[in-house]
Write a protein that holds these residues in place. Structure first.
Motif, short mmCIF file in Angstrom:
data_model
loop_
_atom_site.label_atom_id
_atom_site.label_comp_id
_atom_site.label_asym_id
_atom_site.label_seq_id
_atom_site.Cartn_x
_atom_site.Cartn_y
_atom_site.Cartn_z
N GLU A 80 -73.48 11.44 50.62
CA GLU A 80 -74.35 11.01 51.71
C GLU A 80 -74.92 12.19 52.49
OE1 GLU A 80 -75.50 8.12 52.51
OE2 GLU A 80 -74.37 6.89 51.09
N ARG A 135 -71.92 4.57 55.69
CA ARG A 135 -72.03 4.23 54.27
C ARG A 135 -70.89 4.85 53.47
NH1 ARG A 135 -77.61 5.14 55.36
NH2 ARG A 135 -77.44 7.26 54.53
N LYS A 182 -68.28 2.70 51.27
CA LYS A 182 -68.02 3.00 49.85
C LYS A 182 -66.53 3.17 49.61
CE LYS A 182 -72.34 5.55 48.89
NZ LYS A 182 -72.89 6.87 48.50
N VAL A 228 -77.84 0.75 56.38
CA VAL A 228 -76.50 0.13 56.41
C VAL A 228 -76.71 -1.37 56.58
CG1 VAL A 228 -74.26 0.00 57.54
CG2 VAL A 228 -75.49 2.18 57.45
N TRP A 250 -77.59 -3.79 51.09
CA TRP A 250 -77.18 -2.54 50.45
C TRP A 250 -75.77 -2.67 49.87
CZ3 TRP A 250 -73.14 0.68 52.28
CH2 TRP A 250 -72.94 1.85 51.52
N LEU A 251 -74.87 -3.28 50.61
CA LEU A 251 -73.50 -3.45 50.13
C LEU A 251 -73.45 -4.29 48.86
CD1 LEU A 251 -71.56 -3.95 53.48
CD2 LEU A 251 -71.07 -2.20 51.75
N LEU A 260 -74.02 -2.11 45.93
CA LEU A 260 -73.11 -0.98 45.79
C LEU A 260 -72.04 -1.27 44.74
CD1 LEU A 260 -72.11 1.79 46.80
CD2 LEU A 260 -70.81 0.56 48.57
#
Length: 377
Positions: free
Chosen positions: A63, A243, A247, A329, A333-334, A337
């Motif tokens: 990141e 983020r 993760k 965020v 997005w999650l 992932l």
């Protein structure tokens, strides 16, 4: 009560909190001069596995961040955060809402995991439900700790005034089971891994379980929290750090045994890897932005209803001012992932039962500093 050898109990069942507040940097190459510096606070406890996993798997560097860890103890944690001693971490929502109400300048940015807390009683006792606790003695690891706050919420829901109708007794977290066994209390409020270890002994049963019982089961206990001054000057870095931690949470959920070994082998905490796996496996590391925001709202409303916030506090405003949405965020997005499942990273078949049974052999003596007990020194 079955006797458990001291050496085995010490090696298997100890999660020790260490004091101090100092900076430490994990090994990394020297090519990170262009990276943005971010300081991440931690204590050295089981549920911080997402922090350790994010560092060791290089998620901060991915990141664009150069991470520095700042190790603190419970007694100074909130003060160091408030004074800018570190920039970001994740921690218990209920532990920070009262300080935020009183002016602590921090913001939540996303939910990390659920399921820390339990209210338990002896399996052979006369107490059948939480409603039976009026006028009873409840053991907690400290007044104002998350187990205390959770128990107070449960009691209020069941029509009990915790400030007037409960005799609170404070014990070290690892001695709550012994206090219950000796009849010094009628119930205990605790957190992982103690709740699971006591339950596995067969000598306690749950009156309320944050991991499974509505309305608590869907509420995130821990959320990413950012120092307000750092956020104002470094929104991109705050988003990147959030983020990286999310993760890490996803990686822990996919690899609980690997996360447990990593936490111990890299000396982030003192524990046995199998016990640490047992504890991590009972926490739901399913990060969520909307879930974190809803948890702030529900926890604030419940805490005010239970008399733990000022009567004049507008909980909607408190929740709104406590949570911030950051660019990049989001739940969308999650959902995209993905993290790797590593070989041997999952709990082995029967491992949880085996470890729990061994620790349960000395259930009244388990010396465990629980994941979220928030004891102060």
């Amino acid at each position: 009560m079955p006797h458990f050898k001291l050496g085995t109990a010490t090696a298997l069942c100890a999660l020790l909190l260490t004091g101090g507040c100092n900076k430490s940097e994990p090994p990394r190459d020297s090519a990170g001069d262009h990276l943005t510096k971010v300081r991440v606070g931690y204590i050295g406890i089981t549920c911080e596995a997402a922090i350790f996993s994010a560092v060791e798997n290089g998620f901060f560097k991915e990141e664009g961040l150069d991470v520095e860890l700042v190790k603190c103890d419970w007694s100074t944690y909130k003060d160091v955060l408030a004074l800018g001693g570190f920039d970001v971490t994740y921690h218990l929502i209920m532990y920070l809402l009262k300080p935020i109400e009183q002016g602590l300048d921090v913001k939540f940015t996303a939910g990390v995991h659920r399921g820390c807390l339990r209210l338990q009683t002896a399996s052979d006792g006369n107490i059948q439900t939480a409603k039976d606790l009026r006028g009873k003695r409840i053991g907690v690891p400290g007044m104002g700790t998350p187990p205390f706050i959770f128990a107070t919420r449960v009691l209020k829901t069941n029509g009990i005034d915790a400030s007037k109708e409960i005799d609170w007794r404070v014990f070290p977290a690892g001695e709550l089971g012994l206090a219950l066994q000796k009849g010094e209390v009628d119930a205990v409020a605790d957190s992982e891994p103690i709740g699971t270890l006591l339950l596995s002994s067969g000598k306690v049963r749950n009156l309320a379980d944050q991991a499974t019982d509505p309305p608590y089961a869907d509420e995130y206990c821990c959320a990413v929290v950012v120092n307000g001054k750092f956020l104002a000057k470094n929104q991109k870095a705050a988003a990147a750090a959030t983020r990286a931690l999310l993760k890490g949470a996803k990686w822990v959920e996919a690899n609980p045994a690997a996360a447990a070994r990593l936490s111990v082998e890299k000396k982030y905490l003192a524990s046995n890897p199998e016990l640490n796996t047992l504890a991590i496996s009972h926490l739901h590391y399913e990060p969520s932005v909307s879930g974190g925001e809803e948890a702030v709202k529900s926890a604030a409303a419940a805490m005010k209803n239970a008399g733990m916030l000022n009567p004049s506090t507008d909980v909607a405003d408190l929740a709104k001012n406590s949570f911030v949405h950051l660019d990049g965020v989001s739940d969308e997005w999650l959902q995209t992932l993905r993290v790797d499942k590593v070989p041997g990273g999952q709990a082995a078949s029967g491992q949880e039962l085996r470890v729990a049974a061994e620790c349960a052999a000395s259930w009244g003596k388990v010396n465990v500093a629980s994941c979220c007990s928030a004891e102060t020194k």
